[in-house]
Design an enzyme around this catalytic site. Structure first.
Site, PDB file in Angstrom:
ATOM      1  N   THR A  80       0.444   6.768  -0.643  1.00  0.00           N
ATOM      2  CA  THR A  80      -0.325   7.865  -0.056  1.00  0.00           C
ATOM      3  C   THR A  80       0.235   8.339   1.277  1.00  0.00           C
ATOM      4  O   THR A  80       0.414   9.541   1.497  1.00  0.00           O
ATOM      5  CB  THR A  80      -1.790   7.424   0.122  1.00  0.00           C
ATOM      6  N   ASP A 304      -7.224   9.384  -7.079  1.00  0.00           N
ATOM      7  CA  ASP A 304      -6.550   8.124  -6.806  1.00  0.00           C
ATOM      8  C   ASP A 304      -7.485   6.941  -7.016  1.00  0.00           C
ATOM      9  O   ASP A 304      -7.109   5.954  -7.662  1.00  0.00           O
ATOM     10  CB  ASP A 304      -6.034   8.131  -5.365  1.00  0.00           C
TER      11      ASP A 304
END
Length: 554
Positions: A80, A304
């Site tokens: 990320t 996610d």
């Protein structure tokens, strides 16, 4: 629904045909008054192409702009923080300094979180100080007095790395507090440091209770994916999770509970919440109606959390895609209603693979690896082989190994030389590179991201002060970790393989003519392209301006 391999191939061929036959005759976009950069966390090109035929809302609209179905996060560290650091900086992680979500600092003997604010006595302080570069928002603010820059995300590391060094407001979700910020995230002004009052815990409880559901009822297409699954030691029913919003209605304080907050993140409602707050930021600050071009970065995190908890091949992700599509549809409608020139780009910080047990049905090589146990086995071998009283390999990422033996260079070399052959003998390993090999693997100008060698992918993530001593590539479709109970990670990303590197990149503005292109562009191309559209100069970047209608160099 999972599109079978022949259908996926047909879709790829169709996209390539469209890119070859669509005329590039669209007029260039007008100079925008508002640029909106959207990142959908863990939105792999595979996932985008799988669900593309099902979109009817915002994702369909964005796909009818100038669409690159297969873009690249070119680097190996597909996480990320590094992924988001590339989107609006135009730089690879090797330049941004954000080489992972966290890294080991040999000088202090501790792990550094990518957006932890150094020098603060508050362990929760967050800011962009670890980023070596500026972003699009910084460039616009330097060029145009009065430009405003805001960022919103479910995650601090996503909002901060897209916002840059001088944002006017940077907000992320904190359980029990709602959207909040840190004085280290930007200039210490009320716009930055005030909590997001309209989305504090109490008002969020009422907001959540008014929502019809955390999870929509599965459509027929999603329902066919429902079946019992076992991932690691977790047995899942295969059904979309229970509707916790019902409990929120019955108990106004339910939104304060750990159960609700935990399930909220891994639900489509989390994206709706972020979009609703982003719209509040637009309205409160009249973005797009000021004297200059404003920038809003929006990172949506539910994809996610859902992908990690349930994998991306089941009914949960199917429902998430439908609800994300609808949420973005409403958001684009609201952007149109602003009545000002708007430019939108959507991409992702990284891709992903499905849970290994489900991937194994399509790829016999797909497997699960307990990274901690793997490194533990390596340390046991090294301690015995070199007669060491301590574990010489440290770090929480089995793909970046740090040798921690203090200033003894000779011992460091011995550990490295013993580690390399051991790693190469392991059946899970596909590539092993020393830091010297990674540092030397420079990329020639003009090399497209699809042609990068494995070691070059690691090079794009390499920082001499932060990267590990040995980089390891494991077999494709590896799921790291062994889930043992509800809420554990069952699938994810982080590898240098294309399933983790490939992401869609979609440019859209009102009136754009549909144009699907097969060119393998990179996320570092986004910032210089948006800068050209906004008419502001860029500093040194790794990306290039893309031809969206004679904007480059104008």
């Amino acid at each position: 629904m999972r599109i079978p391999a022949p259908a996926a191939t047909l879709l790829a061929t169709l996209l390539a045909t469209l890119s070859a036959t669509t005329a590039h005759a669209a007029p260039p976009p007008a100079k925008p008054r508002l640029i909106v950069a959207i990142s959908v966390d863990q939105y792999a090109s595979e996932l985008y192409r799988r669900y593309l035929p099902t979109y009817t809302g915002g994702l369909k609209t964005l796909s009818q702009g100038i669409a690159f179905p297969i873009g690249y996060q070119s680097h190996a560290a597909t996480e990320t923080c590094p992924g988001h650091s590339t989107i609006l900086s135009g730089r690879h992680p090797a330049a941004t300094g954000i080489i992972a979500n966290s890294w080991f600092d040999a000088r202090t003997g501790s792990t550094v979180y990518c957006v932890a604010a150094p020098g603060s006595s508050d362990p929760n302080a967050r800011g962009p100080q670890n980023m070596h570069v500026t972003t699009l928002g910084d460039w616009v603010k330097a060029a145009e007095p009065g430009a405003r820059v805001f960022a919103v995300s479910g995650k601090d590391r996503a909002a901060i790395t897209m916002a840059g060094q001088h944002a006017d407001g940077v907000y992320w979700w904190v359980d029990g507090r709602g959207f909040t910020t840190s004085p280290f995230a930007g200039p210490a002004t009320p716009a930055v440091t005030r909590p997001a009052d309209a989305f504090d815990t109490a008002t969020f409880a009422a907001w959540a209770s008014a929502k019809p559901t955390l999870w929509a009822r599965p459509s027929t297409a999603c329902a066919v994916l429902e079946k019992p699954e076992t991932f690691g030691r977790i047995a899942l029913s295969g059904h979309v999770p229970p509707d916790l919003a019902v409990q929120a209605e019955a108990n106004p304080r339910f939104a304060d509970t750990t159960d609700f907050q935990d399930n909220l993140r891994a639900s489509p409602l989390f994206d709706q919440l972020a979009v609703a707050f982003a719209e509040q930021v637009i309205a409160d600050n009249r973005l797009g109606h000021g004297p200059a071009t404003d920038v809003l970065a929006l990172s949506l995190s539910a994809n996610d959390y859902i992908g990690h908890r349930y994998g991306n091949g089941g009914p949960e992700m199917c429902v998430q895609q439908a609800m994300l599509d609808a949420t973005l549809g409403g958001f684009l409608d609201d952007l149109r209603r602003l009545g000002v020139p708007v430019m939108v780009v959507l991409t992702a910080d990284h891709g992903a693979t499905d849970a290994a047990e489900r991937e194994h049905e399509h790829d016999p090589e797909a497997s699960r690896l307990d990274g901690g146990a793997f490194v533990g086995k390596l340390n046991t071998y090294l301690m015995r082989q070199l007669n060491l009283p301590y574990e010489p390999i440290v770090g929480d990422d089995s793909q970046q190994l740090y040798i921690n033996v203090g200033p003894d260079a000779a011992l460091r070399d011995k550990v490295r030389d013993a580690t390399l052959p051991w790693l190469k003998q392991q059946p899970e390993v596909r590539g092993v590179f020393t830091r010297d090999e990674v540092a030397a693997a420079t990329v020639a100008p003009g090399t497209t991201p699809d042609r990068l060698t494995m070691v070059q992918r690691f090079h794009e993530s390499y920082d001499p002060d932060r990267s590990g001593d040995i980089a390891v590539a494991y077999r494709p479709r590896t799921s790291f970790g062994v889930p043992r109970g509800p809420g554990d990670v069952v699938a994810g990303h982080g590898s240098p393989w294309d399933h983790d590197r490939q992401v869609p990149i979609l440019f859209w503005w009102p009136g754009v003519a549909a144009d699907v292109r097969a060119t393998p562009i990179e996320t570092v191309d986004i910032a210089p392209t948006l800068a050209a559209i906004a008419g502001v100069a860029t500093p040194t970047v790794d990306g290039r301006c893309l031809d969206l209608g004679e904007i480059c160099g104008r």
